[in-house]
Design a protein around this motif. Structure first.
Motif, short mmCIF file in Angstrom:
data_model
loop_
_atom_site.label_atom_id
_atom_site.label_comp_id
_atom_site.label_asym_id
_atom_site.label_seq_id
_atom_site.Cartn_x
_atom_site.Cartn_y
_atom_site.Cartn_z
N CYS A 71 1.09 -1.52 -0.18
CA CYS A 71 0.32 0.23 -0.09
C CYS A 71 0.61 1.00 -0.02
N ILE A 72 2.00 1.16 0.95
CA ILE A 72 2.67 2.15 1.18
C ILE A 72 3.11 2.47 -0.91
N LEU A 73 4.28 1.58 -1.14
CA LEU A 73 4.99 1.70 -2.88
C LEU A 73 3.19 1.86 -3.22
N LEU A 74 2.32 1.95 -3.84
CA LEU A 74 1.61 1.76 -4.78
C LEU A 74 0.94 3.28 -4.56
N MET B 15 0.64 6.22 -7.01
CA MET B 15 -0.43 6.75 -7.63
C MET B 15 -0.33 8.90 -7.30
N TYR B 16 0.21 8.85 -6.51
CA TYR B 16 0.33 9.76 -5.57
C TYR B 16 1.42 11.12 -6.73
N VAL B 17 2.65 9.77 -7.58
CA VAL B 17 3.86 10.98 -8.18
C VAL B 17 3.27 10.34 -9.90
N SER C 185 -1.59 14.73 -1.70
CA SER C 185 -0.44 13.83 -0.63
C SER C 185 -0.08 12.60 -0.50
N ILE C 186 0.94 11.99 0.04
CA ILE C 186 0.69 10.71 -0.37
C ILE C 186 -0.29 10.13 0.93
N PRO C 187 -0.54 10.49 2.05
CA PRO C 187 -0.60 9.20 2.96
C PRO C 187 -2.11 9.37 2.02
N ILE D 283 -2.67 0.78 -13.22
CA ILE D 283 -2.34 0.47 -11.65
C ILE D 283 -3.62 0.56 -10.49
N ALA D 284 -4.82 0.93 -10.78
CA ALA D 284 -5.87 0.66 -10.27
C ALA D 284 -6.00 -0.52 -10.03
#
Length: 281
Positions: free
Chosen positions: A166-169, A173-175, A185-187, A215-216
């Motif tokens: 979840c952190i990586l994906l 997605m934020y990028v 934001s990333i959170p 990706i989704a």
């Protein structure tokens, strides 16, 4: 002095049979009354949150709630004094639940509205399986409890792996999507990833770019596979434990005279929880 002690021991033994026993008429009657009061208490807490009912019957509901609380308090104290090692009950699962069940009404003296927390008494309904002597249901609960206990390390490792994904994906997605598409934001992106991975999909945030949608889609498909993993882990442990024959063989419904635990192996002479001799005279 010895006479007083002897009378107290007799009283404690009788109370123990009634409260912890399920194979006597008084024991079954006490358990059924207790079950009825738990259901009534939870129902009254629910009705108290309905405005027109609370306005009309507030005093009656409050009095009934206090009567039930006092009964539960007396029952809790009797459970403590009727066993030889009270700490075995106080720090057991049911002991903690029983203590939490009587707290809300007393806390209402200091915290307004705390009596609503009395709904936690619904947890005491877990005693239903013991009260009605449903051996098969209790056996299944023991099997599931043992399977979860033996597979807890694997489940923790799996959850850790999911969090890393979840952190990586989410960061990816934020990028890709950026603040313009709702990934502020990333959170927030990690939140979206968790919601999507668990197949909930609130729809408050969704990707716009083609790459983000790809990706989704991958995350959604991955979510279906992830759901099956914990189930497979627990199922495998259930099957393995059954093959080993390490599960409880239920049948001895007499509670331990020392700590009150039940569900011992057939023909067991000593309590599996505290080691005390069963059926101790």
């Amino acid at each position: 002095m010895d006479t007083v002690k002897s009378k107290f021991d007799i009283f404690r033994q009788k109370v123990h049979i009634i409260i912890y026993g399920t194979n006597t008429m008084l024991g079954k009657l006490f358990d059924l009354v207790l079950l009825g009061l738990i259901l009534l208490s939870v129902l009254m807490v629910m009705l108290e949150t309905v405005d027109f009912i609370n306005e009309k019957y507030h005093r009656i509901l409050l009095v009934c709630e206090w009567i039930i609380t006092i009964f539960f308090t007396i029952e809790y104290l009797l459970r403590i004094i009727s066993i030889k090692k009270p700490s075995e009950y106080l720090f057991s699962f049911y002991g903690i639940i029983d203590f939490i069940a009587i707290l809300p009404m007393y806390l209402s003296f200091f915290l307004g509205g705390a009596q609503v927390l009395s709904v936690v008494r619904a947890l005491r309904l877990l005693r239903l399986f013991r009260i009605l002597n449903l051996v098969s249901f209790t056996g299944q609960a023991s099997q599931l409890k043992l399977a979860l206990k033996t597979s807890r390390v694997k489940i923790v490792v799996f959850i850790y792996f999911v969090l890393v994904i979840c952190i990586l994906l989410g960061s990816l997605m934020y990028v890709i999507e950026g603040k313009a598409n709702g990934f502020t934001s990333i959170p927030v992106s990690i939140y979206w990833c968790i919601v999507t991975l668990t197949t909930v999909g609130y729809g408050d945030i969704h990707p716009i770019t083609p790459l983000g949608q790809v990706i989704a889609s991958f995350i959604m498909i991955l979510g279906y596979g992830i759901i099956a993993v914990p189930t497979g882990i627990v199922t495998a442990e259930l099957a393995q434990n059954k093959r080993k024959g390490s599960l409880f063989l239920l049948g001895n419904r007499n509670p331990c005279p020392n700590c009150g635990e039940q569900d011992h192996m057939q023909k067991a002479e000593f309590c599996y929880n505290c080691g005390h001799k069963l059926n101790d005279d």
